[in-house]
Scaffold this active site. Structure first.
Site, mmCIF file in Angstrom:
data_model
loop_
_atom_site.group_PDB
_atom_site.id
_atom_site.type_symbol
_atom_site.label_atom_id
_atom_site.label_comp_id
_atom_site.label_asym_id
_atom_site.label_seq_id
_atom_site.Cartn_x
_atom_site.Cartn_y
_atom_site.Cartn_z
ATOM 1 N N HIS A 155 0.787 -1.422 -0.030
ATOM 2 C CA HIS A 155 0.180 -0.040 0.114
ATOM 3 C C HIS A 155 0.825 1.282 0.050
ATOM 4 O O HIS A 155 0.295 2.285 -0.611
ATOM 5 C CB HIS A 155 -0.947 0.034 1.262
ATOM 6 C CG HIS A 155 -1.988 -1.025 1.003
ATOM 7 N ND1 HIS A 155 -2.451 -2.378 1.328
ATOM 8 C CD2 HIS A 155 -3.239 -0.759 -0.034
ATOM 9 C CE1 HIS A 155 -3.438 -2.706 0.846
ATOM 10 N NE2 HIS A 155 -3.979 -1.887 0.007
ATOM 11 N N ARG B 227 -10.825 4.005 -1.861
ATOM 12 C CA ARG B 227 -10.289 3.081 -0.629
ATOM 13 C C ARG B 227 -10.922 3.787 0.818
ATOM 14 O O ARG B 227 -10.176 4.440 1.342
ATOM 15 C CB ARG B 227 -8.865 3.022 -0.600
ATOM 16 C CG ARG B 227 -8.338 2.142 -1.699
ATOM 17 C CD ARG B 227 -6.867 1.679 -1.609
ATOM 18 N NE ARG B 227 -6.492 0.619 -2.226
ATOM 19 C CZ ARG B 227 -5.802 0.656 -3.483
ATOM 20 N NH1 ARG B 227 -5.775 1.720 -4.086
ATOM 21 N NH2 ARG B 227 -5.484 -0.224 -4.205
ATOM 22 N N ARG C 203 -15.610 1.842 -2.153
ATOM 23 C CA ARG C 203 -15.466 0.570 -1.671
ATOM 24 C C ARG C 203 -15.700 0.570 -0.174
ATOM 25 O O ARG C 203 -15.122 1.531 0.552
ATOM 26 C CB ARG C 203 -14.198 -0.108 -1.903
ATOM 27 C CG ARG C 203 -13.870 -1.405 -1.136
ATOM 28 C CD ARG C 203 -12.597 -1.917 -1.691
ATOM 29 N NE ARG C 203 -11.383 -1.442 -1.057
ATOM 30 C CZ ARG C 203 -10.352 -1.677 -1.386
ATOM 31 N NH1 ARG C 203 -9.883 -2.566 -2.355
ATOM 32 N NH2 ARG C 203 -9.159 -0.956 -0.718
ATOM 33 N N GLU D 143 -11.259 -10.547 -5.828
ATOM 34 C CA GLU D 143 -9.843 -10.471 -5.139
ATOM 35 C C GLU D 143 -9.575 -11.904 -4.680
ATOM 36 O O GLU D 143 -8.311 -11.953 -4.042
ATOM 37 C CB GLU D 143 -9.449 -9.318 -4.669
ATOM 38 C CG GLU D 143 -10.226 -8.922 -3.529
ATOM 39 C CD GLU D 143 -10.138 -7.746 -2.678
ATOM 40 O OE1 GLU D 143 -8.920 -7.092 -2.871
ATOM 41 O OE2 GLU D 143 -10.826 -7.127 -1.787
ATOM 42 N N ASN E 105 -4.096 -6.984 -6.918
ATOM 43 C CA ASN E 105 -3.185 -6.927 -5.756
ATOM 44 C C ASN E 105 -3.233 -8.128 -4.732
ATOM 45 O O ASN E 105 -2.257 -8.977 -4.513
ATOM 46 C CB ASN E 105 -3.012 -5.716 -5.031
ATOM 47 C CG ASN E 105 -3.001 -4.426 -6.143
ATOM 48 O OD1 ASN E 105 -2.534 -4.759 -6.947
ATOM 49 N ND2 ASN E 105 -3.720 -3.223 -5.536
ATOM 50 N N ASP E 106 -4.664 -8.276 -4.409
ATOM 51 C CA ASP E 106 -4.871 -9.521 -3.590
ATOM 52 C C ASP E 106 -4.956 -10.840 -4.148
ATOM 53 O O ASP E 106 -4.634 -11.751 -3.940
ATOM 54 C CB ASP E 106 -6.161 -9.217 -2.455
ATOM 55 C CG ASP E 106 -5.595 -8.308 -1.382
ATOM 56 O OD1 ASP E 106 -4.688 -8.560 -0.659
ATOM 57 O OD2 ASP E 106 -6.555 -7.408 -1.055
ATOM 58 N N ARG F 290 2.010 -9.991 -0.410
ATOM 59 C CA ARG F 290 2.280 -8.968 -1.754
ATOM 60 C C ARG F 290 3.391 -8.034 -1.085
ATOM 61 O O ARG F 290 3.775 -7.122 -1.833
ATOM 62 C CB ARG F 290 0.998 -8.215 -1.966
ATOM 63 C CG ARG F 290 0.160 -7.534 -0.627
ATOM 64 C CD ARG F 290 -1.288 -7.227 -0.794
ATOM 65 N NE ARG F 290 -1.197 -5.866 -1.561
ATOM 66 C CZ ARG F 290 -2.468 -5.078 -1.608
ATOM 67 N NH1 ARG F 290 -3.499 -5.913 -1.257
ATOM 68 N NH2 ARG F 290 -2.618 -3.888 -1.822
ATOM 69 N N CYS G 273 -9.209 -2.663 -10.645
ATOM 70 C CA CYS G 273 -8.593 -1.548 -10.034
ATOM 71 C C CYS G 273 -7.353 -2.056 -9.099
ATOM 72 O O CYS G 273 -6.681 -1.366 -8.578
ATOM 73 C CB CYS G 273 -9.593 -0.960 -9.157
ATOM 74 S SG CYS G 273 -10.141 -2.298 -7.635
HETATM 75 C C1 PEP Z 1 -6.501 -5.360 -5.019
HETATM 76 O O1 PEP Z 1 -6.557 -6.274 -3.892
HETATM 77 O O2 PEP Z 1 -5.979 -5.313 -6.009
HETATM 78 C C2 PEP Z 1 -7.165 -3.965 -4.516
HETATM 79 C C3 PEP Z 1 -7.261 -2.896 -5.389
HETATM 80 O O3 PEP Z 1 -7.222 -3.593 -3.099
HETATM 81 P P1 PEP Z 1 -6.226 -3.175 -2.070
HETATM 82 O O4 PEP Z 1 -5.038 -3.009 -2.804
HETATM 83 O O5 PEP Z 1 -6.723 -2.167 -1.250
HETATM 84 O O6 PEP Z 1 -6.005 -4.434 -1.241
HETATM 85 MG MG MG Z 2 -7.464 -5.806 -2.136
#
Ligand code: PEP
Ligand code: MG
Length: 573
Positions: free
Chosen positions: A187, A295, A331, A430, A453-454, A464, A501
């Site tokens: 993040h 977010r 979200r 995700e 990402n997740d 990650r 996203c």
């Molecule tokens: C993701 O997991 O791709 C996502 C957009 O959410 P975050 O990065 O906030 O976990």
């Molecule tokens: Mg996520």
């Protein structure tokens, strides 16, 4: 030269500011006489109370009366004879130092409140933690490091920043960021990119090697960090900076466009990811066609209490106003994992990414969820709002979340509150279990947004944010690509919109493949929008579809990388 991973483009330079959270534990014990220690305590409390009065006034000016109440509450704690002062004074009389006695008492108070499943009590635990830390610093005469308001330009060097540290960064004076830990999907990296701060992560040993106050240069593209650049290296870096400036200039025309077209005239939507209303203006300036991901959890961070319905309502309305008619997907609270919300007093977990996170917390603490949903529905009357649930892994969760949302909307409508009752309720895709059942989910969700990402970390079982396994983390793995393809297909079959996203949506080399798989909405960090819009103008649907057909047959990451490289060479002469 040190090598890390470039995660936010740009050349940054300036004197080093090392950001260390001082470990004060070794300094707690040295005690003077009980009389001296009692005096230190009394002086520190008086100074802290004066500081709280100053902070309350500032908060009232900048954020409203409600926010200033936190500091008034802190002063009430500092005046609490029975619970706070007397127990500390007793320990000092028994021979403890003022710092140790204060630290012990505030920890006891925090522990007494922590772990209780009640938002107000959780907020109180965070108050004790924050106040206890400030009191101990005051007694020891140690300044707290602040990243919010700096006097001069710096490059920040840290082990890692929490997401809450990152949103606090002084955007005027922080010219770059170098972290020892973290990966491209952490993040910290995502936020640095959204805020346009050049950043390098995973730069091992940099804290020991960088010298406070000495010039440091970094290249957020290549991941190179120069501690003492030679004149030639400096000249080369300046040249690179100049080249980047010229590139930004040539992209100006794409920033101003309001639509995104491929070479053969197909339309895609290019939206932005934001962490709060303050980023929405920048996103619009960068040419976004909507907000694909807000977010909302960042509204809950960096504070000792939780945002109430009214405060959230104002933040959502502000975002819709700044978006000026563009669609905005907000979200619901996605905390846990690496995103801590101190006010919630959540217990520490061995595997936080697999634990009490996101929708799981919201379905468990329904009142917290309903408060946010009320704020969202009320805001829905003011613009084009969509609501999205994070971390859905089972159909039951989606059904329950939708049911609570509908009940909330009905209650508001019964009370005569103006809402948009047709607000779309969608979900993040995700978690692999949801991706596998994408067809079933597509029957019940109004839209999907793919969180790579997740999705990548859960599919590959690779953390990650852990640089030790960084090379294993890749959305170009065939397993991830096939899951993405399945999600896009399921959405198309059911006729629901599908966005992406996660960070993969902004990866220039990956975009042709996503287009070929049929993705129509991409939500990225906003400074990337002009460059990505130009990339689309060079892509044609047929070529990308052929690339996708081949990539879906690949069985190794290497095969996919080879295909992507060839496509990139063709699209980017
Ligand atoms: C993701 O997991 O791709 C996502 C957009 O959410 P975050 O990065 O906030 O976990
Ligand atoms: Mg996520």
């Amino acid at each position: 030269m040190e090598q890390g991973v470039g995660v936010s483009a740009g050349i940054g330079f300036g004197p080093v500011l090392k950001y260390l959270r001082a470990d004060l534990s070794s300094r707690l014990q040295c005690a003077g006489t009980p009389g001296q220690e009692a005096q230190k305590l009394a002086d520190a409390i008086e100074e802290l109370k004066r500081e709280n009065v100053r902070l309350a006034k500032k908060a009232a000016r900048q954020a409203g009366e409600q926010e200033s109440g936190i500091f008034e509450a802190h002063n009430a704690i500092l005046e609490d004879e029975e619970e706070v002062l007397a127990p500390i004074q007793e320990q000092i009389a028994a021979g403890k130092s003022a710092a140790q006695a204060a630290s012990d008492r505030f920890r006891e108070l925090e522990e007494a409140m922590g772990g209780v499943k009640d938002e107000c009590i959780g907020a109180r635990a965070a108050d004790f933690r924050d106040l206890g830390e400030r009191l101990v610093r005051q007694i020891l005469g140690v300044d707290a490091p602040s990243l919010e308001r700096l006097e001069e330009d710096v490059v920040l060097v840290a082990r890692d920043l929490s997401p809450s540290d990152t949103v606090m960064l002084d955007l005027v004076h922080i010219k770059g960021l170098v972290c020892e830990e973290g990966g491209p999907a952490s993040h910290t990296a995502i936020l640095a990119k959204a805020m346009g701060i050049p950043a390098v992560v995973g730069c091992k040993g940099i804290l020991a090697r960088a010298e406070q106050g000495r010039q440091l240069w970094l290249d957020g593209d290549s991941g190179e960090v120069f501690l003492q650049p030679t004149e030639e290296e400096k000249a080369a870096l300046q040249k690179r900076a100049e080249k980047q400036r010229r590139r930004r200039e040539t992209l100006e025309v794409y920033r101003k466009k309001q639509t995104t077209l491929t070479r053969d005239g197909d339309c895609v939507r290019l939206s932005a990811n934001i962490a709060g209303p303050q980023e929405c203006a920048l996103a619009v300036e960068n040419g976004c066609e909507g907000i694909g991901l807000f977010r909302s959890e960042f509204l809950y961070m960096n504070r000792p209490d939780l945002p109430g319905e009214e405060e959230q309502f104002r933040a959502y309305v502000r975002t819709l106003e700044l978006a000026r008619g563009r669609p905005v997907t907000i979200r619901t609270l996605d905390i846990g994992g690496d995103k801590a919300v101190p006010a919630m007093g959540l217990p520490a977990e061995a595997n936080p990414f697999l634990g009490y996170r996101a929708i799981r917390v919201c379905l468990d603490r329904e009142e917290l969820f309903r408060t946010q949903l009320r704020a969202l529905y009320r805001a829905s009357a003011k613009g084009r709002l969509r609501i999205m649930f994070p971390m859905i892994s089972r159909l039951e969760e989606l059904r329950q979340a939708k049911q609570i949302a509908r009940q909330t909307a009905e209650e508001l409508a019964r009370r005569g509150v103006e809402i948009d009752a047709r607000v779309q309720l969608g979900m993040m895709m995700e978690v692999p279990s949801a991706a596998v059942l994408a067809d079933e989910f597509a029957r019940e969700a109004d839209f999907f947004s793919i969180g790579t990402n997740d999705l990548t970390q859960y599919t590959l079982a690779v953390d990650r944010g852990n640089p030790l396994v960084g090379p294993l983390y890749s959305h170009c793995q065939p397993a991830v690509v096939r899951l993405i393809a399945g999600i896009i297909r399921a959405a198309a079959r059911r006729g629901i919109p599908c966005c992406m996203c996660g960070e993969a949506a902004g990866d220039s080399r990956f975009i042709p493949l996503l287009l070929g798989l049929g993705l129509k909405e991409f939500s990225v960090s906003s400074p990337r929008i002009p460059e990505i819009r130009r990339l689309f103008s060079r892509l044609d649907g047929q070529g990308c579809a052929e690339l996708a057909r081949r990539a879906l047959k690949a069985s190794t990451e290497q095969e996919i990388q080879t295909l992507l490289n060839a496509a990139a060479d063709a699209a980017l002469p």
